[in-house]
Write an enzyme that holds these catalytic residues in place. Sequence first.
Site, PDB file in Angstrom:
ATOM      1  N   SER A 264       8.049   9.797   3.460  1.00 20.26           N
ATOM      2  CA  SER A 264       7.029   8.824   3.084  1.00 20.26           C
ATOM      3  C   SER A 264       5.627   9.424   3.050  1.00 20.26           C
ATOM      4  CB  SER A 264       7.070   7.615   4.023  1.00 20.26           C
ATOM      5  OG  SER A 264       7.045   8.022   5.371  1.00 20.26           O
ATOM      6  N   HIS A 315       1.956   8.606   6.821  1.00 22.04           N
ATOM      7  CA  HIS A 315       1.524   7.858   5.645  1.00 22.04           C
ATOM      8  C   HIS A 315       0.041   8.123   5.362  1.00 22.04           C
ATOM      9  CE1 HIS A 315       4.834   4.581   6.383  1.00 22.04           C
ATOM     10  NE2 HIS A 315       5.326   5.796   6.211  1.00 22.04           N
TER      11      HIS A 315
END
Length: 338
Positions: A264, A315
């Site tokens: 991610s 992230h």
Amino acid sequence: MRRIGTVNDPDKAQELAKRLADYLITLSIESSVDSDGQGGWTLWVRDEERVDEAKQAFAEFLASPDDPKFKVSSEASRIRDQRIAENRRRLETQRKLKMSMPKTRGVGAMSSMPGRQQAIPVTLGVVLISVILSFSTGFARQNTSEIPGQISFEEKAYDKLSFVDPGEYIQTGDAFHSVREGEVWRIFTPMFLHGDMFHLAFNMIALFMLGSVLERLHGSKKYFVLLMVSYLVGMAFQLFLPPPSALPVWARGLAGSPFSIGASGAVYGLFGFLWIRPMIDSFYPLRIPPRNVMLMLGWLVFCIFGISGIANGAHIGGLIAGVAFAMLIPNRFLSDSE
């Protein structure tokens, strides 16, 4: 187009109107001039938001057309030539993209982007390896060995592919212990591990939709650099964030850990690049729809404050890396052929 005014000088109306148009282009105000059929030349401005500014310049010009600040023909020519070159580059980029893409378009959340891709070895490779390793390691929920005292294959594989061996970390408290011992593959392999089917599916779908267009547009080598730098910066953020015990309860979604897994961070790097690059380069041929930008940013915030056990540092770090790439990498690097 809005009419700004007409220059009515009987001897040199056309020359004066063009001089004013040259001045406006140095102010980044797009304009055009044409004859009114009665000896005058009319000035038109394209951008509605710049009309008042253009009218003010028009009035100043009529009051003093020989002011040195209006004598900018060389600078105006340079700007026009630069825009012509940029437009050619944009058209060439779009031509290359069109030639390499099928005619069908993607569907769903990224419907404004090209769909199925060809010749995207990095993207497909990351997806394939992630699927194989995620299943092989039991999605971080490894089955134990049926033989008491022995470690199952899934447990061994997961421990060997994590950033640090869990046992060694418990003994030393050093997140970099395994890497210092020469197991440098651990820097990269957590990217391919995932916690469950949803985690894997979300990351791989997003990676394919964002990564396939970028790899096709800029080539595998440059795309690989963007992908890996985004992942590595994300991993670094996750490693160096403070532990949960050092944060208030409401901020523990920003806690660090050496056991983060998943792609991610890399996905958010690709998103950050595609989000910001069109703002830096007006001719960039790809755009992410605003609703999808809000979706990605909203999911980031929700993960921080609404879900536990998410590597939000990855992230954030990946997003920062992608945005930095978009802002700092020159056009010539992205457009040069491999």
